[in-house]
Design an enzyme around this catalytic site. Structure first.
Site, short mmCIF file in Angstrom:
data_model
loop_
_atom_site.label_atom_id
_atom_site.label_comp_id
_atom_site.label_asym_id
_atom_site.label_seq_id
_atom_site.Cartn_x
_atom_site.Cartn_y
_atom_site.Cartn_z
N GLU A 262 69.32 -24.21 87.97
CA GLU A 262 68.53 -23.35 88.87
C GLU A 262 69.30 -23.31 90.17
O GLU A 262 69.30 -24.28 90.94
CB GLU A 262 67.14 -23.95 89.09
CG GLU A 262 66.29 -24.06 87.83
CD GLU A 262 65.72 -22.73 87.38
OE1 GLU A 262 65.89 -21.72 88.10
OE2 GLU A 262 65.14 -22.69 86.29
N CYS A 296 64.75 -20.80 97.43
CA CYS A 296 65.77 -20.05 96.69
C CYS A 296 65.30 -18.63 96.37
O CYS A 296 66.11 -17.76 96.09
CB CYS A 296 66.10 -20.78 95.41
SG CYS A 296 64.63 -21.21 94.50
P1 NAD Z 1 72.99 -28.85 96.98
O1 NAD Z 1 73.65 -28.18 95.84
O2 NAD Z 1 73.81 -29.21 98.16
O3 NAD Z 1 72.32 -30.20 96.50
C1 NAD Z 1 71.39 -30.26 95.44
C2 NAD Z 1 71.39 -31.65 94.87
O4 NAD Z 1 72.65 -31.91 94.28
C3 NAD Z 1 71.18 -32.77 95.90
O5 NAD Z 1 70.42 -33.77 95.29
C4 NAD Z 1 72.59 -33.23 96.16
O6 NAD Z 1 72.65 -34.57 96.62
C5 NAD Z 1 73.17 -33.12 94.78
N1 NAD Z 1 74.63 -33.06 94.68
C6 NAD Z 1 75.53 -32.54 95.55
N2 NAD Z 1 76.79 -32.68 95.06
C7 NAD Z 1 76.67 -33.28 93.84
C8 NAD Z 1 77.57 -33.69 92.81
N3 NAD Z 1 78.89 -33.51 92.93
N4 NAD Z 1 77.07 -34.28 91.71
C9 NAD Z 1 75.75 -34.48 91.57
N5 NAD Z 1 74.83 -34.11 92.48
C10 NAD Z 1 75.29 -33.52 93.60
O7 NAD Z 1 71.76 -27.92 97.38
P2 NAD Z 1 70.67 -28.18 98.52
O8 NAD Z 1 71.29 -27.86 99.83
O9 NAD Z 1 69.99 -29.50 98.36
O10 NAD Z 1 69.59 -27.07 98.13
C11 NAD Z 1 69.69 -25.76 98.52
C12 NAD Z 1 70.19 -24.90 97.38
O11 NAD Z 1 69.36 -25.07 96.24
C13 NAD Z 1 70.11 -23.42 97.71
O12 NAD Z 1 71.27 -22.76 97.27
C14 NAD Z 1 68.90 -22.95 96.90
O13 NAD Z 1 68.92 -21.58 96.59
C15 NAD Z 1 68.99 -23.80 95.72
N6 NAD Z 1 67.69 -23.88 95.05
C16 NAD Z 1 67.55 -23.22 93.87
C17 NAD Z 1 66.32 -23.25 93.23
C18 NAD Z 1 66.14 -22.54 91.93
O14 NAD Z 1 65.18 -22.85 91.25
N7 NAD Z 1 67.01 -21.64 91.53
C19 NAD Z 1 65.24 -23.93 93.79
C20 NAD Z 1 65.42 -24.59 95.00
C21 NAD Z 1 66.67 -24.55 95.62
#
Ligand code: NAD
Length: 493
Positions: A262, A296
């Site tokens: 997602e 998102c």
């Molecule tokens: P992010 O990708 O920076 O982080 C998401 C998660 O991934 C966090 O727990 C982070 O610690 C972890 N992470 C980061 N690098 C990683 C790696 N190499 N391996 C494993 N885990 C890792 O995103 P964010 O800033 O927390 O959230 C915002 C983003 O999420 C936006 O782009 C938003 O659109 C998206 N989002 C999507 C949905 C959906 O359902 N499509 C819902 C909510 C948020």
């Protein structure tokens, strides 16, 4: 604009909720710990361990073993446990809402809404798992009968973002448990406390602790390499940015791990001349401002048809200007802080770039010079297509509006992005609503509706916004494998 501050009573009540967390600590973090901050005050509210990759692999072993035993329980048993979880989450609604508001910054009213929305996934899957999908087919050539059935996929790795710290966790754990899977859970480093409390409450309500192993870490790279490199992990469900999702899909490819992604959005909103003005303004305001724009599915590019655009901009500007900023747990705030200082700086730069290129600032536009990561509810009109804000996920309370002439032009603008999560259409014509929705390249469309997400709907994106669906019965299938038995039949002729 001044920032409304929380009363001493509210602060004390929300701090008391934090202090009920298992193993609560709030000291200067050591090298293998990290601090969680309150975005309303920039103060530290908790200190947590940052676990190593080795610790994470130990959790894989524990959850894998527990998952095998759990998979052998009956659907009725798992359903009863999940119903108890729902009741227990509801009984702890205020405590959960306080923790969400303090660590993530959404207002208490929104946090209460998230607790309900998040718990609804648990209740939904408690019921859904009682109706397993299965099939009966006949071999068209005769001679055999085919039965299809679902089996749990196995151990799941669940990784969540910070913006809906409870709902993004239950939307994964509930179907995993319903299907019969154990999980290793990595909450976002900015908002781990809600996950700790949610999982603790789930355990108190009867889910074995060994099934839900939380790993907090500030080193997600080595963590995901180690966990996805372990052959016991059979599933990854990730919600977050497209960039990290793409990295994780690369890691999942090694052991062919079933993946649900997602990812980021860049939602277009199309408001046509024949829209009901009041309904459209209200809907777009909600689609933009829910969660302070940090969603998102947030309205990212607002395209308004020429005939209605002036009246729409005026009404939306008035609404945005009336939004009261305040501490997340304060009485009377409409909008809390954004998540961190980086977000404030990013929004400041996006607004400056847009106005430099000719956008009109109709409301807000500034970050108050006060403690906390606040940014005013902002409306930019006539945003040029080449400005940064028109080409990025804004993730904050800034509405970027521009204008269009024809339906074809609107569709081309809306689809002109690699992302495809949510889209919105505002029109009073049923024909137009359905025709435009069909042409939008997005997984979900809100039609005269600014809040389209629902537990009964299969949430997910097209293009670079993701793979797979969450919620509804499709969300359960993400944690299942389809199997078939082909039963040879003796010729009875
Ligand atoms: P992010 O990708 O920076 O982080 C998401 C998660 O991934 C966090 O727990 C982070 O610690 C972890 N992470 C980061 N690098 C990683 C790696 N190499 N391996 C494993 N885990 C890792 O995103 P964010 O800033 O927390 O959230 C915002 C983003 O999420 C936006 O782009 C938003 O659109 C998206 N989002 C999507 C949905 C959906 O359902 N499509 C819902 C909510 C948020």
């Amino acid at each position: 604009m001044t920032v409304l501050r929380a009363s001493a009573e509210r602060l004390a009540a929300s701090t008391a909720a934090l202090e009920t967390l298992p193993g609560f600590a709030n000291h200067e973090p050591s090298a293998d710990e990290f601090a969680v901050l309150d975005p309303s005050t920039e103060q530290r509210i908790a200190t947590l361990p940052s676990y190593s990759a080795e610790y994470a692999v130990e959790q894989v072993a524990i959850a894998d073993e527990a998952g095998r035993a759990w998979a052998a329980t009956t659907p009725r048993y798992r359903s009863d446990v999940l119903h108890s979880v729902y009741a227990h989450l509801m009984a702890n609604r205020d405590r959960l809402a306080f923790v969400i508001s303090r660590e993530m910054g959404k207002t208490l009213a929104e946090a209460q809404g998230e607790v309900q929305y998040a718990s609804d996934y648990v209740r939904w899957y408690a019921d859904e798992l009682l109706r397993p999908a299965g099939g009966y087919r006949e071999n068209p050539a005769g001679g055999s009968t085919i039965l299809t059935k679902r089996a749990p996929v196995g151990l799941a790795l669940l990784i969540a973002p910070w913006n809906f710290p409870m709902a993004m966790i239950t939307r994964k754990i509930a179907p995993a448990l319903a299907a019969g899977c154990g999980s290793v859970i990595k909450p976002a480093g900015l908002t781990p406390l809600t996950t700790l409390l949610t999982v603790e409450l789930m355990a108190e309500a009867g889910v074995p602790r060994e099934l839900m192993r939380i790993v907090t870490t500030t080193n997600p790279g080595p963590f995901s390499e180690a966990v996805l490199g372990d052959p016991r992990v059979r599933k990854i469900s990730f919600t977050g940015s497209t960039e990290v999702g793409s990295t994780l899909m690369g890691l999942a490819a090694k052991n062919i791990v079933k993946s649900s992604m997602e990812l980021g959005g860049n939602a277009p909103v199309l408001v046509f001349d024949d829209a009901d003005l009041e309904r459209a303004v209200e809907g777009v305001f909600l689609a933009k401002m829910r969660n302070g724009g940090q969603s998102c599915v947030a309205a990212n590019r607002i395209f308004v048809q020429d005939g209605i655009a002036d009246a729409f901009a005026e009404a939306l500007a008035e609404k945005m200007a009336s939004v009261q900023l305040g501490d997340a747990v304060s009485e009377g705030a409409d909008l809390g802080p954004v998540i961190d200082r980086r977000a404030v700086d990013r929004l400041t730069a996006l607004v400056a770039d847009a106005t430099d290129r000719g956008a009109e600032l109709r409301a807000g536009g500034a970050a108050p010079d006060e403690p906390g990561y606040f940014f005013e509810a902002t409306l930019l009109d006539r945003v040029p297509g080449d400005s940064d804000i028109a080409n990025t996920e804004i993730f904050g309370p800034v509405a970027a509006m521009s204008r269009f002439g024809s339906e074809d032009e609107a569709i081309a603008l809306a689809n002109g992005t690699p992302f495809g999560l949510a889209g919105y259409v505002f029109t009073e014509s049923l024909d137009r609503a359905l025709n435009v929705a069909d042409r939008l390249e997005t997984g979900l469309v809100g039609i005269n509706n600014g809040v389209p997400s629902n537990v009964a709907a299969p949430f997910g994106g097209m293009k670079q916004s993701g793979l797979g669906r969450e919620g509804s019965h499709e969300g359960l299938e993400e944690y299942q494998e389809i199997r078939f038995y082909n039963i040879a039949r003796r010729d009875t002729a």
